[in-house]
Design an enzyme around this catalytic site. Structure first.
Site, PDB file in Angstrom:
ATOM      1  N   ASP A   1     115.040   4.255-108.453  1.00  0.00           N
ATOM      2  CA  ASP A   1     116.331   4.340-107.787  1.00  0.00           C
ATOM      3  C   ASP A   1     116.251   5.236-106.558  1.00  0.00           C
ATOM      4  OD1 ASP A   1     119.255   3.744-108.131  1.00  0.00           O
ATOM      5  OD2 ASP A   1     119.398   5.923-108.233  1.00  0.00           O
TER       6      ASP A   1
ATOM      7  N   GLU B   1     113.545   1.198-104.747  1.00  0.00           N
ATOM      8  CA  GLU B   1     114.757   0.929-103.974  1.00  0.00           C
ATOM      9  C   GLU B   1     114.715   1.850-102.765  1.00  0.00           C
ATOM     10  OE1 GLU B   1     119.620   1.004-104.262  1.00  0.00           O
ATOM     11  OE2 GLU B   1     118.453   2.714-104.921  1.00  0.00           O
TER      12      GLU B   1
HETATM   13  C1  NOJ Z   1     121.354   2.936-106.355  1.00  0.00           C
HETATM   14  C2  NOJ Z   1     121.847   2.183-107.546  1.00  0.00           C
HETATM   15  O1  NOJ Z   1     121.481   0.836-107.427  1.00  0.00           O
HETATM   16  C3  NOJ Z   1     123.342   2.377-107.591  1.00  0.00           C
HETATM   17  O2  NOJ Z   1     123.957   1.554-108.548  1.00  0.00           O
HETATM   18  C4  NOJ Z   1     123.629   3.823-107.857  1.00  0.00           C
HETATM   19  O3  NOJ Z   1     125.021   4.038-107.807  1.00  0.00           O
HETATM   20  C5  NOJ Z   1     122.940   4.718-106.830  1.00  0.00           C
HETATM   21  N1  NOJ Z   1     121.607   4.341-106.557  1.00  0.00           N
HETATM   22  C6  NOJ Z   1     122.907   6.143-107.331  1.00  0.00           C
HETATM   23  O4  NOJ Z   1     122.034   6.247-108.418  1.00  0.00           O
END
Ligand code: NOJ
Length: 549
Positions: A229, A284
């Site tokens: 993440d 991500e």
């Molecule tokens: C990216 C995640 O995909 C999202 O759902 C989340 O709110 C944020 N990061 C914070 O963790």
């Protein structure tokens, strides 16, 4: 898991993202017993919302469906204990399962049953921040001299009375500073997201060590890797400087791109590479250009894959898609990085909703996602042509306004759509037309989008060109995007028509001409599957072509 061919498994895989709250609920009784035993949970979300979310057993019971659809791996969004302020992306214990979703035993069963079906499983690693309820943060905020104080990022405020945040960074979700003042210890802590999601201090080797232990905990259980993440957020400029005023309103989480993250990733990569089952690290990296994203592959010593988000920003628009395809081919090619494609997830309106509600367009987009050179990530429900649910204001629960794409998956036409809900409502409204647009109903219809996904997935799996081949964009009329994939003599061409009119698309033909292998309309339409390609594409139609014999 058996080793595949020479190519690493994650290169040829199609991943399917499961958002556990919204996927399937199979054992409400067991959940109630767990929660009763705990005396309920302290979560911020209202009771009904918690009670009607999906569970791990629900996912396990749908594995046969996933294998039947033809995907290769599952990415599970967080299921660890969480107050659910950000619906699981605020983790209070990295090494357990929230009683809402089940137990560690349930997770082990899910993993074993997935592996038994040749489905790999990766999980989310939310490493940038924890919940403010995590014992690490509870300790850190207990005093300035707490043992774990430096596991998070604390600063004095600015101004004579220290009442102004330490810099001008803005948080995501709700407008406001990326800092919260802690009255008890009279300092500010950093959070790129909600105040309940304090950022970890990755410049502290103890944090790296603790998260490495978390990684090992799950790898030792057999998981096949992690989706990291907001991974570009891990390393921060130690000076924490202001951003230029014109960028101050843009959440800092989409701007942070500090070189120290690369060193952290090299360490994490060594940890996973030491495991013989070839776990994957998928990042991500929510930065705005392919070039910034590609940098996170390092010299093949950081991430294995990073989502190439820019294509998700395109409307159903040939010029935009062509530009993004070209850019990815060049940019990832230059650094020898294997792209990862995603057109929807739990943070964005669904594909079909973004494309104006058109199933035709959603079908055409499937040819891009599964035809592009790279690893594909399919968000659960896209194979059903699902649209976002309408969320009345009183049912809105997400601080980031993302409820629509998180509507529960309808499994069958019954009122509870295959969810063991008892008499309570689902945690969010069902997506539109759930009584007909559900997995069971569509599975009986050979003309459905679900059937189309299955044919495309099968065609992809059977074709080295589609799984491993190079990609060459072909010259076409403006309203069309076409590309050729080739690998060791195997060739395929993908043609996508974005226009409202039929359009001639001449392609250099192999000796036996081109035959339509998969078409958006199946056997119907301008060129039905199994027939010769006629040199034309219908309005908002897509074709996968293979050489005729
Ligand atoms: C990216 C995640 O995909 C999202 O759902 C989340 O709110 C944020 N990061 C914070 O963790």
């Amino acid at each position: 898991m058996p080793d595949g061919d020479a190519a690493p498994w994650w290169k040829t895989a199609v991943f399917y993202q499961v958002y556990p709250r919204s996927f399937a609920l199979a054992d409400l009784g067991a959940r109630r017993a767990r929660l009763d035993q705990l005396g309920g949970l302290a979560g911020a979300a209202p009771g009904a919302v918690r009670d009607s979310a999906g569970d791990l057993e629900g996912i396990r019971q749908r594995l046969d469906y996933l294998a039947w659809v033809g995907i290769d791996a599952i990415w599970l969004s967080p299921f660890q204990p969480s107050p659910m302020v950000d619906f699981g992306y605020d983790i209070a214990d990295f090494c357990d399962v929230d009683p809402l979703f089940g137990t560690l035993d349930d997770f082990d069963c899910l993993l074993a049953d997935a592996h038994a079906r040749n489905l790999r499983v990766i999980i989310d690693l939310v490493a940038n921040h924890t919940s403010d309820q995590h014992p690490w943060f509870v300790d850190a905020r207990s005093s300035r001299t707490a043992a774990l104080r430096n596991w998070y990022i604390w600063r004095d405020g600015r101004g004579p009375d220290r009442a102004t945040p330490p810099n001008n960074w803005t948080r995501a979700f709700g407008k406001g500073p990326a800092w919260t003042y802690d009255e008890a210890t009279k300092q500010w802590y950093l959070h790129l997201f909600m105040p309940e999601q304090p950022d970890l201090n990755w410049s502290n080797p103890e944090v790296v060590e603790a998260m490495t232990a978390v990684i090992r905990f799950w790898l030792d259980r057999g998981v096949d890797g992690f989706r990291l993440d907001v991974v570009h957020g891990l390393g921060k400029d130690p000076e924490l400087p202001d951003v230029p005023a014109e960028r101050a309103a843009l959440p800092y989480c989409v701007q942070n791109d500090h070189p120290s993250t690369h060193g952290i990733l090299r360490e994490l990569r060594k940890v996973v590479d030491a495991y013989p089952h070839h776990p994957v690290l998928v990042g991500e990296v929510f930065l705005l250009t392919a070039r910034q994203i590609a940098a996170y592959y390092g010299a093949d010593d950081e991430l294995h894959l990073a989502f190439n988000f820019p294509a998700m920003g395109c409307d159903f628009d040939a010029a935009c898609i062509r530009r993004r395809t070209d850019e990815a081919t060049r940019v990832f090619g230059e650094v020898n990085a294997w792209p990862a494609w995603v057109l929807s997830n739990h943070d964005q309106p669904r594909l079909r909703t973004r494309y104006g509600g058109s199933e035709r367009r959603a079908r055409a987009a499937a040819f891009l996602l599964l035809g592009w050179r790279g690893t594909a990530f399919l968000y659960a429900g896209e194979e059903l042509g699902t649209e976002d649910a309408e969320i009345p204001p009183e049912q809105t629960v997400d601080p980031g306004g993302r409820d629509g794409c998180r509507a529960p998956i309808p499994w069958d036409p019954t009122p509870n759509h295959g969810w063991e809900l008892d008499s309570q409502p689902a945690w969010l409204p069902w997506p539109p037309q759930a009584s007909v647009r559900n997995a069971e109903t569509l599975s009986h219809d050979p003309a459905s989008i679900l059937a189309l996904y299955r044919r495309l997935l099968a065609a992809r799996k059977a074709s080295p060109a589609l799984t491993l081949g190079d990609l060459e964009l072909l010259a076409t009329p403006e309203s069309v995007v076409a590309f050729r994939r080739e690998w060791e003599g195997d060739v395929r061409v993908v043609v996508v028509g974005f226009g409202k009119e039929e359009c001639a698309v001449e392609l250099e033909a192999p000796q036996g001409g081109w035959v339509v292998e998969v078409a958006t309309g199946g056997e119907e339409g301008l060129a039905g599957e199994g027939t010769a390609y006629l040199g034309r594409i219908g309005p908002e139609e897509a074709l996968l072509l293979k050489p005729g014999r």
